[in-house]
Design an enzyme around this catalytic site. Structure first.
Site, short mmCIF file in Angstrom:
data_model
loop_
_atom_site.label_atom_id
_atom_site.label_comp_id
_atom_site.label_asym_id
_atom_site.label_seq_id
_atom_site.Cartn_x
_atom_site.Cartn_y
_atom_site.Cartn_z
CG ASP A 1 -36.42 81.32 77.05
OD1 ASP A 1 -35.86 80.37 76.49
OD2 ASP A 1 -35.90 82.44 77.21
CB ILE A 2 -34.13 80.91 82.06
CG1 ILE A 2 -34.66 79.64 82.74
CG2 ILE A 2 -33.37 81.76 83.06
CD1 ILE A 2 -33.57 78.76 83.33
CD GLU B 1 -31.84 79.43 77.03
OE1 GLU B 1 -31.78 80.49 76.38
OE2 GLU B 1 -31.14 78.43 76.77
#
Length: 338
Positions: A204-205, A248
């Protein structure tokens, strides 16, 4: 019954007959009768001249004498077949030779039929008509088969493109969620039989909403593509799958990989992303884009399912975020700092 050729105004073209004979009287008679039957005719006196004509335009049939100066009919017939292969027009040998050896030589050279002089005109005209009809039918069939092959090739390309569209994330060009679900299910079943480990990574960004708010959604999309490319380059084996999990979030399926190997790949993703150093001024973690990573590796069993693996990887990802982000966390809750 009139045996002449029916050449209507709607016909695409009038069949062309090439007459190859060094006997001018025979040539004149043949040409005269065949023209009355509605054919076009060309007349040459030897095999070499016939080859020269064929290079300019292939006739629909060739009437070839066997014995001629410069190049005889047998050699000419053989050369035309070598040059034009399947496109070779039918060749009808017309000759005064009537011995068995000459007949066999004619067929061996590629002639479709053999007619001796003096001609039986009705027989000759009938054989010419049948040979032209058969050749035209053969050429039309070849064209139809060629078009069919082309259509099949175009269909194959179109199906391949459709498959790519159906299996690829439109933005990042890596596998989409549908492919992720299918491959995870199939690898689970396969490795359950083989009793080999299956690894899963969820990525996950960090602070991605803040990134979009700061740099705009177009730059946000560019950032997603850059991260996806790094993740994709960190998988080396054909069976490994890099996919966009949603928004994301990204995922990596790593068959035949134990926990140590899965952690190693997760750290490689972090390392490559830090090298790229995509600016992220509004991040609460670092001044560049970072990711939180949850990893897990298990031996699949019939009593559990891929959803269990996902939930464990998701829990590890949750722990990574709670541990300050920008780190790799295994489901065992051990933290490997980025």
């Amino acid at each position: 019954m009139d045996g002449s050729l029916d050449v209507s105004p709607a016909s695409e073209r009038v069949p062309l007959i090439l007459i190859v004979d060094d006997d001018p009287i025979s040539n004149l008679m043949l040409s005269e009768i065949l023209r009355k039957d509605g054919y076009q005719t060309l007349v040459v006196g030897d095999g070499q001249a016939a080859l020269d004509i064929c290079q300019k335009e292939l006739p629909d049939i060739i009437l070839m004498d066997a014995v001629m100066p410069v190049m005889n009919g047998f050699d000419c017939c053989r050369s035309i077949h070598i040059w034009y292969g399947d496109s070779c027009p039918p060749i009808l040998m017309i000759t005064g030779l009537n011995d068995t050896e000459s007949v066999e030589r004619a067929y061996q050279a590629g002639a479709i039929d053999y007619v001796t002089k003096p001609f039986h005109w009705a027989v000759l005209r009938g054989r010419v008509r049948q040979a032209i009809s058969a050749n035209l039918a053969h050429q039309k069939l070849k064209q139809a088969l060629g078009k069919e092959r082309l259509l099949l090739q175009e269909l194959k390309i179109a199906n391949h493109k459709l498959h790519q569209l159906a299996s690829t994330d439109g933005l990042t060009s890596i596998a989409n969620r549908r492919v992720f679900d299918e491959r995870l299910e199939s690898e689970w079943k396969r490795l359950c039989r083989e009793q080999s480990p299956l690894g899963l990574i969820l990525i996950d960004i960090d602070c991605f909403k803040a990134y979009n708010d700061t740099y705009g959604h177009l730059n946000g999309d560019k950032c997603l593509c850059q991260v996806a490319n790094i993740i994709h380059t960190c998988v080396r084996r054909p069976a490994d799958v890099a996919a966009r999990y949603g928004g994301e979030e990204f995922a990596l399926i790593l068959p035949n990989t134990d926990l140590e190997g899965v952690i190693c790949v997760g750290k490689a993703v972090q390392k490559e992303l830090q090298k790229l150093a995509i600016p992220h001024a509004s991040s609460i973690v670092k001044p560049f884009v970072t990711v939180s990573i949850g990893v897990v590796a298990v031996l699949p069993t019939l009593s559990s399912s891929p959803q269990t693996l996902i939930s464990w990887a998701d829990q590890a990802l949750y722990d990574a975020k709670n541990n300050g982000r920008n780190c790799v966390v295994a489901f065992t809750s051990s933290v490997i700092n980025g």
